[in-house]
Design a protein around this motif. Structure first.
Motif, mmCIF file in Angstrom:
data_model
loop_
_atom_site.group_PDB
_atom_site.id
_atom_site.type_symbol
_atom_site.label_atom_id
_atom_site.label_comp_id
_atom_site.label_asym_id
_atom_site.label_seq_id
_atom_site.Cartn_x
_atom_site.Cartn_y
_atom_site.Cartn_z
ATOM 1 N N THR A 155 0.841 -1.191 0.000
ATOM 2 C CA THR A 155 0.000 0.000 0.000
ATOM 3 C C THR A 155 0.881 1.249 0.000
ATOM 4 O OG1 THR A 155 -0.114 -0.032 2.416
ATOM 5 C CG2 THR A 155 -1.871 -1.161 1.213
ATOM 6 N N SER A 156 0.476 2.243 -0.764
ATOM 7 C CA SER A 156 1.203 3.506 -0.835
ATOM 8 C C SER A 156 0.296 4.659 -0.430
ATOM 9 C CB SER A 156 1.761 3.716 -2.245
ATOM 10 O OG SER A 156 2.729 2.733 -2.562
ATOM 11 N N TYR A 157 -0.654 4.990 -1.299
ATOM 12 C CA TYR A 157 -1.584 6.077 -1.015
ATOM 13 C C TYR A 157 -2.959 5.516 -0.696
ATOM 14 C CZ TYR A 157 1.526 9.813 -2.577
ATOM 15 O OH TYR A 157 2.564 10.704 -2.680
ATOM 16 N N PRO A 158 -3.535 5.866 0.447
ATOM 17 C CA PRO A 158 -4.895 5.427 0.758
ATOM 18 C C PRO A 158 -5.911 6.197 -0.080
ATOM 19 C CG PRO A 158 -4.154 6.972 2.419
ATOM 20 C CD PRO A 158 -2.977 6.732 1.499
ATOM 21 N N PRO A 159 -7.136 5.741 -0.134
ATOM 22 C CA PRO A 159 -8.158 6.504 -0.854
ATOM 23 C C PRO A 159 -8.669 7.675 -0.027
ATOM 24 C CG PRO A 159 -9.134 4.536 0.086
ATOM 25 C CD PRO A 159 -7.657 4.461 0.374
ATOM 26 N N MET A 160 -9.105 8.713 -0.701
ATOM 27 C CA MET A 160 -9.893 9.775 -0.084
ATOM 28 C C MET A 160 -11.339 9.449 -0.429
ATOM 29 S SD MET A 160 -9.831 13.837 -1.030
ATOM 30 C CE MET A 160 -11.248 14.895 -0.693
ATOM 31 N N GLU A 161 -12.058 8.902 0.527
ATOM 32 C CA GLU A 161 -13.382 8.356 0.245
ATOM 33 C C GLU A 161 -14.425 9.472 0.116
ATOM 34 O OE1 GLU A 161 -14.443 5.056 2.702
ATOM 35 O OE2 GLU A 161 -12.392 4.270 2.768
ATOM 36 N N PRO A 162 -15.451 9.265 -0.712
ATOM 37 C CA PRO A 162 -16.485 10.285 -0.947
ATOM 38 C C PRO A 162 -17.522 10.314 0.176
ATOM 39 C CG PRO A 162 -16.944 8.359 -2.291
ATOM 40 C CD PRO A 162 -15.637 8.081 -1.580
ATOM 41 N N THR A 163 -17.208 10.972 1.278
ATOM 42 C CA THR A 163 -18.095 10.988 2.437
ATOM 43 C C THR A 163 -19.196 12.037 2.288
ATOM 44 O OG1 THR A 163 -16.772 12.635 3.623
ATOM 45 C CG2 THR A 163 -16.134 10.320 3.884
ATOM 46 N N LYS A 164 -20.239 11.899 3.097
ATOM 47 C CA LYS A 164 -21.316 12.886 3.101
ATOM 48 C C LYS A 164 -20.789 14.267 3.485
ATOM 49 C CE LYS A 164 -25.104 9.696 4.177
ATOM 50 N NZ LYS A 164 -26.180 9.337 5.162
ATOM 51 N N ALA A 165 -19.849 14.298 4.411
ATOM 52 C CA ALA A 165 -19.284 15.578 4.834
ATOM 53 C C ALA A 165 -18.502 16.241 3.708
ATOM 54 C CB ALA A 165 -18.391 15.375 6.052
ATOM 55 N N ASN A 166 -17.835 15.439 2.867
ATOM 56 C CA ASN A 166 -17.124 16.016 1.721
ATOM 57 C C ASN A 166 -18.100 16.650 0.737
ATOM 58 O OD1 ASN A 166 -14.894 14.936 2.957
ATOM 59 N ND2 ASN A 166 -14.373 13.515 1.320
ATOM 60 N N TYR A 167 -19.216 15.974 0.500
ATOM 61 C CA TYR A 167 -20.251 16.546 -0.377
ATOM 62 C C TYR A 167 -20.785 17.849 0.214
ATOM 63 C CZ TYR A 167 -20.694 12.522 -3.533
ATOM 64 O OH TYR A 167 -20.465 11.546 -4.481
ATOM 65 N N ALA A 168 -20.981 17.863 1.521
ATOM 66 C CA ALA A 168 -21.495 19.071 2.180
ATOM 67 C C ALA A 168 -20.488 20.210 2.094
ATOM 68 C CB ALA A 168 -21.833 18.765 3.640
ATOM 69 N N LEU A 169 -19.194 19.878 2.220
ATOM 70 C CA LEU A 169 -18.170 20.905 2.091
ATOM 71 C C LEU A 169 -18.105 21.423 0.657
ATOM 72 C CD1 LEU A 169 -15.959 22.501 3.507
ATOM 73 C CD2 LEU A 169 -14.377 20.600 3.061
ATOM 74 N N LEU A 170 -18.331 20.555 -0.310
ATOM 75 C CA LEU A 170 -18.406 21.002 -1.704
ATOM 76 C C LEU A 170 -19.570 21.962 -1.904
ATOM 77 C CD1 LEU A 170 -17.419 20.890 -4.631
ATOM 78 C CD2 LEU A 170 -18.874 18.872 -4.967
ATOM 79 N N ASP A 171 -20.677 21.709 -1.221
ATOM 80 C CA ASP A 171 -21.805 22.644 -1.292
ATOM 81 C C ASP A 171 -21.394 24.032 -0.810
ATOM 82 O OD1 ASP A 171 -23.457 20.688 -2.294
ATOM 83 O OD2 ASP A 171 -24.408 20.231 -0.369
ATOM 84 N N LYS A 172 -20.573 24.078 0.238
ATOM 85 C CA LYS A 172 -20.086 25.361 0.735
ATOM 86 C C LYS A 172 -19.191 26.053 -0.295
ATOM 87 C CE LYS A 172 -20.519 27.421 3.636
ATOM 88 N NZ LYS A 172 -21.525 28.520 3.623
ATOM 89 N N LEU A 173 -18.341 25.264 -0.938
ATOM 90 C CA LEU A 173 -17.489 25.836 -1.988
ATOM 91 C C LEU A 173 -18.346 26.328 -3.152
ATOM 92 C CD1 LEU A 173 -14.585 26.396 -2.945
ATOM 93 C CD2 LEU A 173 -14.603 24.131 -4.019
ATOM 94 N N GLU A 174 -19.406 25.596 -3.454
ATOM 95 C CA GLU A 174 -20.306 26.024 -4.527
ATOM 96 C C GLU A 174 -20.983 27.348 -4.178
ATOM 97 O OE1 GLU A 174 -23.463 23.817 -7.354
ATOM 98 O OE2 GLU A 174 -24.058 23.899 -5.246
ATOM 99 N N GLU A 175 -21.349 27.526 -2.912
ATOM 100 C CA GLU A 175 -21.931 28.802 -2.494
ATOM 101 C C GLU A 175 -20.982 29.957 -2.779
ATOM 102 O OE1 GLU A 175 -23.271 28.872 1.520
ATOM 103 O OE2 GLU A 175 -24.525 27.088 1.317
ATOM 104 N N VAL A 176 -19.713 29.740 -2.456
ATOM 105 C CA VAL A 176 -18.713 30.765 -2.735
ATOM 106 C C VAL A 176 -18.625 31.011 -4.234
ATOM 107 C CG1 VAL A 176 -16.273 31.380 -2.558
ATOM 108 C CG2 VAL A 176 -17.393 30.179 -0.671
ATOM 109 N N SER A 177 -18.600 29.930 -4.994
ATOM 110 C CA SER A 177 -18.503 30.041 -6.448
ATOM 111 C C SER A 177 -19.674 30.821 -7.029
ATOM 112 C CB SER A 177 -18.438 28.638 -7.065
ATOM 113 O OG SER A 177 -18.265 28.711 -8.462
ATOM 114 N N LEU A 178 -20.870 30.546 -6.536
ATOM 115 C CA LEU A 178 -22.058 31.259 -7.010
ATOM 116 C C LEU A 178 -22.005 32.731 -6.610
ATOM 117 C CD1 LEU A 178 -24.778 28.567 -6.247
ATOM 118 C CD2 LEU A 178 -24.057 29.339 -8.515
#
Length: 426
Positions: free
Chosen positions: A334-357
């Motif tokens: 093993t070298s690099y672990p995965p960055m899993e697609p968690t619900k919190a990551n989606y929610a943080l993306l929503d925050k970034l989208e707010e900034v983008s908008l």
């Protein structure tokens, strides 16, 4: 549910706000200083920092260290024993005592060593070409200018931030348990992780990245005259056994979403040797001799550790079903672990989208994880409440002599990241 996760989710379903007076100042500062940022980008791109170039990585890192020292960060280098043969990593810490703790990560090194012909920064309008201009020097310059913008509005010193500039992202000098220990500790300290490798389009956000691990398959056969291949006394030979296994991997596992595996090197014959560090080997054999040994070196990528463990079990099961007269074993690293697609990551993306908008840049969609490789944010992501990658400017053709950065996205992604951090730390 952790308080931060609850906070992010509540914000993600809230009403989009307009830019505040201070956020407008952030945007103005970034846009006003963008030519300075591009000048710095040119300067660091023109310094070779191939992973094996220790002096080059130190030189690039020292440029950032001096700039961060001016902003009031506590900066220091984490280095390793000489046998690791890497520059180490630059850390920069701000401990203001307020708000969520954020760890940001980018890397100093590139895939272009000193002997590569691709060495020069060239600007053509809004395109900047050069070694590492996208991966990852554009991202780390952006990270610095995020800090400068936050300092301009007088909020930087109130924040709890750790910035990490990795010196061997492209090729680890030792196992990750050694050369990523301090990065993992920075993840354990933080509430939020942000990776500053480049965006893939202004309309996407990276909520997941797949793992990167490797495997070595070794098969053996009974050497003898090929006139008796397939017989009870000689069996099928090492090459047929390796071929069976690799083809079975393809047939049984290739349709699983986000799981990929690739046999990158294969050495087989009567006598073989293989160097896994340099991925090179030698083989000798004859057409009338049943092959005695095969070594196959490959990679595997998964979206989660559950998927990785499942794939390992399936591959080991395939390996165990040997053809007559052969043996086989497979080992995983093993070298690099995965960055899993968690619900919190989606929610943080929503925050970034707010900034983008609010900035007028438009909506963001989660990027398909199969379109990205592994990255150091994956060492941070398992330990924080939420993480995003791809926070840097948009680039193309990374790891090739046609690598370029879209400079029109440089002020936009920098402003977007700065305002996101500002909001998350209020």
């Amino acid at each position: 549910m952790k308080p931060l996760l609850h906070f992010i989710i509540l914000l993600s379903i809230g009403i989009t706000q307009s830019l505040t007076k201070e956020e407008k100042k952030i945007q103005q500062h970034v846009e006003k200083n963008m030519e300075n940022a591009i000048d710095l980008l040119e300067k660091v791109v023109n310094i070779n920092s191939g992973t094996l170039n220790i002096k080059g990585n130190k030189k690039v890192g020292t440029i950032f260290q001096k700039e961060l020292d001016k902003l009031g960060f506590n900066t220091y280098w984490v280095t390793y024993p000489k046998e690791v043969k890497r520059s180490g990593h630059l850390f920069a810490e701000m401990r203001g005592g307020k708000g969520n703790k954020i760890t940001m990560v980018g890397h100093l090194d590139t895939v272009f060593e000193k002997d590569h012909p691709f060495q020069k920064f060239i600007r053509q309008g809004n395109k900047a070409y050069g070694p590492g201009v996208d991966d990852n020097k554009g991202g780390i310059v952006s990270m610095l200018y995020v800090m400068k913008a936050l300092n301009r509005i007088g909020k930087l010193k109130d924040m709890n931030l750790t910035l990490v500039f990795i010196g061997d992202e492209e090729k680890l000098g030792a196992h990750s348990s050694i050369v990523r220990k301090e990065l993992i500790d920075a993840g354990k300290w933080a509430d939020i992780g942000l990776g500053f490798e480049g965006a893939i389009g202004m309309e996407t956000g990276t909520i997941a990245r797949r793992s990167a691990s490797s495997w070595i398959l070794t098969t053996t056969g009974i050497q003898g005259h090929s006139s008796r291949v397939f017989s009870e006394t000689l069996g099928y030979g090492a090459i047929f056994e390796a071929s069976r296994i690799i083809n079975s991997f393809r047939k049984e596992l290739s349709n699983e979403e986000y799981l990929t595996f690739n046999p990158g090197v294969m050495v087989g014959g009567t006598d073989t040797s293989y160097d896994p560090v340099n991925a090179s080997g030698t083989a000798f054999g004859k057409t009338n001799v049943v092959s005695q040994s095969v070594i196959v070196h490959g990679g595997i990528r998964t979206i989660s550790m559950i998927q990785f463990d499942k794939a390992v079990k399936s591959m080991e099961n395939i390996v165990s079903q040997n053809l007559p007269g052969t043996t086989a074993k497979i080992e995983f690293k093993t070298s690099y672990p995965p960055m899993e697609p968690t619900k919190a990551n989606y929610a943080l993306l929503d925050k970034l989208e707010e900034v983008s908008l609010d900035l007028g840049y438009g909506k963001l969609e989660p990027l398909d994880p199969s379109k990205r490789g592994a990255a150091d944010i994956s060492f941070v992501a398992p330990h924080v409440d939420a993480a995003l990658a791809g926070m840097g400017p948009d680039g193309h053709n990374a790891h090739s002599a046609d690598e370029w950065l879209d400079l029109s996205t440089f002020p936009k992604t920098t402003t977007r990241a700065a305002i996101l951090i500002y909001r998350l730390t209020r």
